[in-house]
Design an enzyme around this catalytic site. Sequence first.
Site, PDB file in Angstrom:
ATOM      1  N   ARG A  79       0.800  -1.239   0.000  1.00 20.40           N
ATOM      2  CA  ARG A  79       0.000   0.000   0.000  1.00 20.40           C
ATOM      3  C   ARG A  79       0.825   1.277   0.000  1.00 20.40           C
ATOM      4  O   ARG A  79       0.401   2.274  -0.614  1.00 20.40           O
ATOM      5  CB  ARG A  79      -1.074  -0.019   1.079  1.00 20.40           C
ATOM      6  CG  ARG A  79      -0.723  -0.054   2.456  1.00 20.40           C
ATOM      7  CD  ARG A  79      -1.481  -1.085   3.270  1.00 20.40           C
ATOM      8  NE  ARG A  79      -0.791  -2.358   3.179  1.00 20.40           N
ATOM      9  CZ  ARG A  79      -1.379  -3.495   2.895  1.00 20.40           C
ATOM     10  NH1 ARG A  79      -2.661  -3.548   2.724  1.00 20.40           N
ATOM     11  NH2 ARG A  79      -0.662  -4.591   2.804  1.00 20.40           N
ATOM     12  N   THR A  80       1.969   1.296   0.639  1.00 24.38           N
ATOM     13  CA  THR A  80       2.751   2.540   0.619  1.00 24.38           C
ATOM     14  C   THR A  80       3.230   2.812  -0.800  1.00 24.38           C
ATOM     15  O   THR A  80       3.152   3.943  -1.305  1.00 24.38           O
ATOM     16  CB  THR A  80       3.945   2.449   1.587  1.00 24.38           C
ATOM     17  OG1 THR A  80       3.469   1.994   2.858  1.00 24.38           O
ATOM     18  CG2 THR A  80       4.619   3.797   1.753  1.00 24.38           C
ATOM     19  N   LYS A 108      26.319  -4.239  -9.508  1.00 21.11           N
ATOM     20  CA  LYS A 108      27.669  -4.197 -10.113  1.00 21.11           C
ATOM     21  C   LYS A 108      28.660  -3.514  -9.186  1.00 21.11           C
ATOM     22  O   LYS A 108      29.791  -3.238  -9.579  1.00 21.11           O
ATOM     23  CB  LYS A 108      27.615  -3.428 -11.434  1.00 21.11           C
ATOM     24  CG  LYS A 108      26.736  -4.057 -12.489  1.00 21.11           C
ATOM     25  CD  LYS A 108      26.721  -3.174 -13.741  1.00 21.11           C
ATOM     26  CE  LYS A 108      25.315  -2.948 -14.227  1.00 21.11           C
ATOM     27  NZ  LYS A 108      25.213  -1.812 -15.147  1.00 21.11           N
ATOM     28  N   ARG A 129      11.855   3.276   0.519  1.00 21.84           N
ATOM     29  CA  ARG A 129      11.653   2.352   1.640  1.00 21.84           C
ATOM     30  C   ARG A 129      12.855   1.423   1.687  1.00 21.84           C
ATOM     31  O   ARG A 129      13.317   0.929   0.660  1.00 21.84           O
ATOM     32  CB  ARG A 129      10.381   1.532   1.458  1.00 21.84           C
ATOM     33  CG  ARG A 129      10.344   0.346   2.411  1.00 21.84           C
ATOM     34  CD  ARG A 129       9.047  -0.360   2.408  1.00 21.84           C
ATOM     35  NE  ARG A 129       8.012   0.456   3.031  1.00 21.84           N
ATOM     36  CZ  ARG A 129       6.831  -0.032   3.428  1.00 21.84           C
ATOM     37  NH1 ARG A 129       6.555  -1.299   3.264  1.00 21.84           N
ATOM     38  NH2 ARG A 129       5.938   0.748   3.991  1.00 21.84           N
ATOM     39  N   HIS A 162       8.188   5.306  10.146  1.00 19.86           N
ATOM     40  CA  HIS A 162       7.324   5.267   8.957  1.00 19.86           C
ATOM     41  C   HIS A 162       6.501   6.561   8.997  1.00 19.86           C
ATOM     42  O   HIS A 162       5.292   6.563   9.258  1.00 19.86           O
ATOM     43  CB  HIS A 162       6.429   4.030   9.015  1.00 19.86           C
ATOM     44  CG  HIS A 162       5.792   3.650   7.724  1.00 19.86           C
ATOM     45  ND1 HIS A 162       5.730   4.488   6.620  1.00 19.86           N
ATOM     46  CD2 HIS A 162       5.158   2.495   7.338  1.00 19.86           C
ATOM     47  CE1 HIS A 162       5.097   3.863   5.634  1.00 19.86           C
ATOM     48  NE2 HIS A 162       4.747   2.657   6.041  1.00 19.86           N
TER      49      HIS A 162
HETATM   50  N1   CP Z   1       1.184   0.025   5.995  1.00 18.34           N
HETATM   51  C1   CP Z   1       2.184  -0.263   5.149  1.00 18.34           C
HETATM   52  O1   CP Z   1       3.277   0.292   5.234  1.00 18.34           O
HETATM   53  O2   CP Z   1       1.883  -1.228   4.230  1.00 18.34           O
HETATM   54  P1   CP Z   1       2.868  -1.770   3.116  1.00 18.34           P
HETATM   55  O3   CP Z   1       4.014  -2.454   3.817  1.00 18.34           O
HETATM   56  O4   CP Z   1       2.047  -2.713   2.292  1.00 18.34           O
HETATM   57  O5   CP Z   1       3.381  -0.602   2.322  1.00 18.34           O
END
Ligand code: CP
Length: 343
Positions: A79-80, A108, A129, A162
């Site tokens: 979702r993120t 590489k 991420r 997060h």
């Molecule tokens: N809530 C959340 O971070 O979901 P994802 O890991 O699917 O991005």
Amino acid sequence: MWVTKEVVQEQGQQEQSSSNTTLFHVLDPRVFKRQLLDNLCGLATRVRMLAKSPAGAKLLQDLALNRRAMLYFTQPSTRTFLSFNNACHILGIRTSEIRDRSISSEVKGESFEDAIRTFSSYVDVIIMRSQEPGRAAQAARIMDSIERPVPIIDAGSGSEQHPTQALLDIYTLDRSFSQRGGIDGKVIGMMGDLRRGRTVRSLCYLMRSYTNVRLIFIAPKNFSMRDDVKTHLNEQEIAFVETDCLSEVLPELDALYVTRMQSEWDQEGESNDIDLSQYTVGKKQLAMLKPNGIIMHPLPRGPEIDPIVDADPRAMYWRQERNGMWMRVAILLKLLQLEESVS
Ligand code: CP
């Protein structure tokens, strides 16, 4: 954290309160203040209303047609990733992505520093991420040292932070309590693997902007909230208590934020030792929750929320997921200084 270009070297110390501040990196939620949080929530709502009409959707679509974003997601995400990707597309921002280092030139031997600098040659914002804590902050430092820096957005780093999830959680709480005086004065339970849950950690850091909020941490002893967050809460005089018994506290909660066991961080399968039935929500727990209480979850879920809960109007996690896309549109608008275009 939002950081102005001018003060970017002092990231840890800066506080952003003005809705008109020029914003740069989004790294650490600790420096958010109420005015900016309210401003982002209002902006997210304005944008989602605008998007309902064809004319409004077209206006949004044309706002950032000449902008490009890099989605550098080397740790799994559904979702993120999707909400940022779609938030970009709502604003006409073109996106590129790398979701696996094995298909980038890092395989590489290219350094992280060179990879980030390379991305910045092509795009206007990097959304990232990573498995490793502190990677987004490291990328921001690289940006701050070059001639043409672009903003870095932390979309989840290690088990530490997060920040954009915390912002969408605030948006969800704010909307849920809009007829009940907002987030101020509410009792919020956070349950599950609090030690390794970056969503609840980041959310705790935003709580200082609200008055008389009381937090109740519900977790098995080995998975309780870490001391760094508890120290912050004590310093900010935010009331919290800890328990391992949901039923004792459930009736007093306005919101129950459920998290899954973050077994991806297990060293020796320690998640398997937990009796999860103590930390689940099902029919019995629904009966104990206030009629206007809400249940949140950052998702993905494991067995901690019985799918039977989905049909209950107090289940907020699917709306929370949708709120995420609109909050991320608001973040991008703010970052690209396009907020005035939708006022
Ligand atoms: N809530 C959340 O971070 O979901 P994802 O890991 O699917 O991005």
